[in-house]
Design an enzyme around this catalytic site. Structure first.
Site, PDB file in Angstrom:
ATOM      1  N   MET A 165     -76.992 -28.404  85.190  1.00 34.52           N
ATOM      2  CA  MET A 165     -76.817 -27.482  86.147  1.00 34.52           C
ATOM      3  C   MET A 165     -77.135 -28.176  87.559  1.00 34.52           C
ATOM      4  O   MET A 165     -76.612 -28.310  88.514  1.00 34.52           O
ATOM      5  CB  MET A 165     -77.224 -26.064  86.129  1.00 34.52           C
ATOM      6  CG  MET A 165     -76.642 -25.610  84.778  1.00 34.52           C
ATOM      7  SD  MET A 165     -77.181 -23.634  84.787  1.00 34.52           S
ATOM      8  CE  MET A 165     -76.408 -23.290  86.326  1.00 34.52           C
TER       9      MET A 165
ATOM     10  N   GLU B 299     -88.381 -34.602  81.014  1.00 38.28           N
ATOM     11  CA  GLU B 299     -87.869 -34.828  79.722  1.00 38.28           C
ATOM     12  C   GLU B 299     -88.492 -35.896  78.935  1.00 38.28           C
ATOM     13  O   GLU B 299     -88.546 -36.288  77.515  1.00 38.28           O
ATOM     14  CB  GLU B 299     -86.314 -35.185  79.951  1.00 38.28           C
ATOM     15  CG  GLU B 299     -85.898 -36.124  80.814  1.00 38.28           C
ATOM     16  CD  GLU B 299     -84.702 -36.581  81.102  1.00 38.28           C
ATOM     17  OE1 GLU B 299     -84.258 -37.078  82.161  1.00 38.28           O
ATOM     18  OE2 GLU B 299     -83.897 -36.549  80.156  1.00 38.28           O
TER      19      GLU B 299
ATOM     20  N   GLY C 209     -86.327 -36.502  84.194  1.00 39.73           N
ATOM     21  CA  GLY C 209     -87.745 -37.444  84.334  1.00 39.73           C
ATOM     22  C   GLY C 209     -87.855 -38.310  83.079  1.00 39.73           C
ATOM     23  O   GLY C 209     -88.544 -37.775  82.135  1.00 39.73           O
ATOM     24  N   ARG C 210     -87.275 -39.400  82.961  1.00 35.27           N
ATOM     25  CA  ARG C 210     -87.223 -40.103  81.910  1.00 35.27           C
ATOM     26  C   ARG C 210     -88.562 -40.988  81.481  1.00 35.27           C
ATOM     27  O   ARG C 210     -89.235 -40.795  80.558  1.00 35.27           O
ATOM     28  CB  ARG C 210     -86.017 -41.043  81.544  1.00 35.27           C
ATOM     29  CG  ARG C 210     -84.780 -40.634  81.307  1.00 35.27           C
ATOM     30  CD  ARG C 210     -83.681 -41.120  81.585  1.00 35.27           C
ATOM     31  NE  ARG C 210     -83.669 -42.421  80.408  1.00 35.27           N
ATOM     32  CZ  ARG C 210     -83.226 -42.128  79.174  1.00 35.27           C
ATOM     33  NH1 ARG C 210     -82.494 -40.929  78.976  1.00 35.27           N
ATOM     34  NH2 ARG C 210     -83.183 -43.152  78.295  1.00 35.27           N
TER      35      ARG C 210
ATOM     36  N   ASP D  67     -84.269 -39.298  89.316  1.00 33.15           N
ATOM     37  CA  ASP D  67     -85.697 -39.385  88.842  1.00 33.15           C
ATOM     38  C   ASP D  67     -86.461 -39.771  90.051  1.00 33.15           C
ATOM     39  O   ASP D  67     -87.708 -39.686  89.854  1.00 33.15           O
ATOM     40  CB  ASP D  67     -85.895 -40.299  87.572  1.00 33.15           C
ATOM     41  CG  ASP D  67     -85.174 -39.345  86.325  1.00 33.15           C
ATOM     42  OD1 ASP D  67     -84.518 -38.460  86.511  1.00 33.15           O
ATOM     43  OD2 ASP D  67     -85.250 -40.077  85.401  1.00 33.15           O
TER      44      ASP D  67
END
Ligand code: ATP
Ligand code: MG
Length: 485
Positions: A387, A329, A274-275, A230
């Site tokens: 992926m 995300e 990308g938390r 990230d």
């Protein structure tokens, strides 16, 4: 700075003349990393054998001067303070280990990220080719592997091809571990250099392992190599695997664009990692030019009404017949939680489990356009996360991983411990572990990079609905945006 003191780190305010003859005040701060001699003052040192190595025999200035530091603040004005500095990474004239007495180990923890295998390979090759170290162990399956699994013997031959593969050759795990058992194991096996590759949780664990080792007074260097796809690690310019992730994300964005360009009212959604930080989504959007809208965790968005997402989608569908949305995300988590009345859940390591924004947003858009607008849309949702995580690192990340690994090796050989490595303004530095775990880097909504993205996509900024952001925008002159040029 009390947090650093807890980890027993020294913060030295160096008199300016020591560092540069031109500086006249003493606002020059070095955030130093611990050294084995902090708790083993009589530890002998040896001349660095690197000078005799094939690689360095002809290098003009083999060693980094101990007083060389790297400035965190790079954009300065004549009157600005000097700010914080970190020790420059690289080989030192003196080492605190005899190469034939080194027993090193490498462990990888947390989620996958392109480049882990390159870092492992280069630690092994760096120790062996530069310092003549022959005793290197691979700890299998993350932290718990120290006491629950057998070790692997790592040689340059064993790791020769691993950088060509994704994942981690050493395997990984999440979930808790026992620091005391790990340090017992390090002691029992006679390990004296520990290389730990992993994310924020892993580095917190590494800080505790270092503390326990210092408490027991062991001559063991602990070096952390921060990993996060990230790019949310504080202080350092960029984390390894990030470039590869952005590059691979282009393929998913392109696929979405091709799909929606071939049908009527095509709506493409690509969910990227990308938390808490939307760097991958942001940079992938800037790189692609096919993206109409980028949604990231830092920027709260809304759907209905003026300036909302639905209005923007309708406008682009009318103009172009299709739209591509890139979604990090972690975007809109509070919004979804309210909408779904969802309770918070955690993973094995105690991290908050995110609600899946991709399917949620796809459904919201479909419902709105079919039911409310009476305008059927062709939804194409792509989630390339696994992926992307699984591919080997690209050329630039391979070079970067090599630098990280070699810096870590030089640092450990020089007796530094409780440190992480990474580039600060493009110069590699030794950074106290606590410094990289205490905060996370996020996309600054009042910074230039996000402004460039808004200018590039011409998407709504959603500012009108965010009181917090309005305040931030009003305060823009007081915000240091120089870090995100
Ligand atoms: P990423 O989130 O990038 O995938 P990570 O290192 O944060 O990587 P985690 O699963 O959170 O991944 O942690 C990896 C290991 O680190 C865990 O197995 C656990 O043993 C240890 N760990 C996690 N959090 C902490 C903590 N707060 N303190 C000490 N150790 C921790
Ligand atoms: Mg983590």
């Amino acid at each position: 700075f009390s947090g650093f003191r807890r980890f027993g780190l020294r913060i030295i305010s160096v008199k300016a003349e020591q560092a540069s003859s031109r500086v006249t005040d003493d606002d020059f701060i070095i955030e130093d990393v611990p050294h084995l001699t902090d708790f083993l003052p009589h530890l002998p040192s040896y001349p660095n054998p690197l000078k005799n190595s094939q690689a360095y025999a002809i290098v003009k200035e083999t060693f980094v001067k101990p007083e060389d530091v790297v400035a965190q603040k790079i954009v300065v004005t004549k009157d600005s303070t000097r700010g914080i500095h970190f020790r420059r990474a690289g080989p030192r004239e003196k080492v605190y280990f005899k190469p034939d007495e080194v027993r090193a180990c490498v462990v990888t923890c947390g989620g996958l990220c392109p480049g882990i295998n390159t870092v492992v390979r280069e630690i092994v090759c760096g120790l062996n080719f530069m310092y003549g170290v022959n005793d290197i162990l691979g700890i299998e399956g993350g932290y718990r592997g120290f006491y629950s699994k057998n070790t692997l013997t790592l040689t340059p031959k064993v790791v020769n091809n691993i950088h060509k593969h994704g994942g981690t050759f050493l395997r990984t795990s999440r979930g808790g571990h026992d620091t005391n058992k790990i340090v017992d194991n390090i002691q029992d096996r006679g390990i004296n250099q520990v290389y730990i590759i992993g994310g924020d949780g892993t580095q917190r664990g590494a800080a505790l392992i270092y503390q326990e080792i210092a408490k027991r007074g062991l001559q063991v260097s602990v070096a952390g190599i921060p990993k996060t796809i990230d790019n949310d690690i504080a202080v350092i310019d960029k984390s390894f695997g990030f470039d590869t992730a952005v590059e691979e994300a282009q393929r998913a964005i392109n696929a979405a664009h091709v799909e929606v360009g071939s049908v009527d009212n095509g709506v493409g959604i690509v969910k990227l990692m990308g938390r808490y930080s939307g760097f991958i989504a942001t940079i992938a959007t800037l790189a692609s030019r096919d993206v109409d809208c980028c949604l990231i965790p830092e920027s709260p968005f809304y759907l209905e009404g003026t300036g909302g997402l639905f209005e923007f989608i309708e406008q682009r569908l009318k103009e172009n017949g299709h739209i591509v949305i890139v979604l990090a995300e972690g975007a809109g988590q509070d919004f979804i939680a309210r909408d779904m009345h969802a309770a918070e859940e955690k993973d094995a390591s105690g991290n908050r489990l995110l609600l899946d924004v991709g399917p949620w947003l796809s459904q919201k858009i479909k419902d709105h356009f079919t039911k409310v607008q009476k305008m059927a849309v062709n939804m194409k949702y792509i989630d390339p996360t696994y992926m992307i995580r699984a591919i080997p690192s690209n050329a630039s990340d391979n070079v970067y991983c090599t630098l990280l690994a070699q810096s870590a090796v030089h640092g450990a050989m020089a007796g530094y411990t409780g440190f992480t490595v990474g580039p600060v303004n493009s110069r590699h530095a030794y950074i106290p572990i606590a410094r990289v775990t205490e905060t996370q880097n996020t996309v600054e909504l009042t910074g230039r990079m996000w402004a460039r993205l808004l200018a590039s996509t011409n998407q709504p900024s959603f500012v009108t609905n965010s009181e917090e952001l309005k305040e931030k925008a009003a305060d823009i002159n007081n915000v240091d945006i120089s870090a995100q040029i």
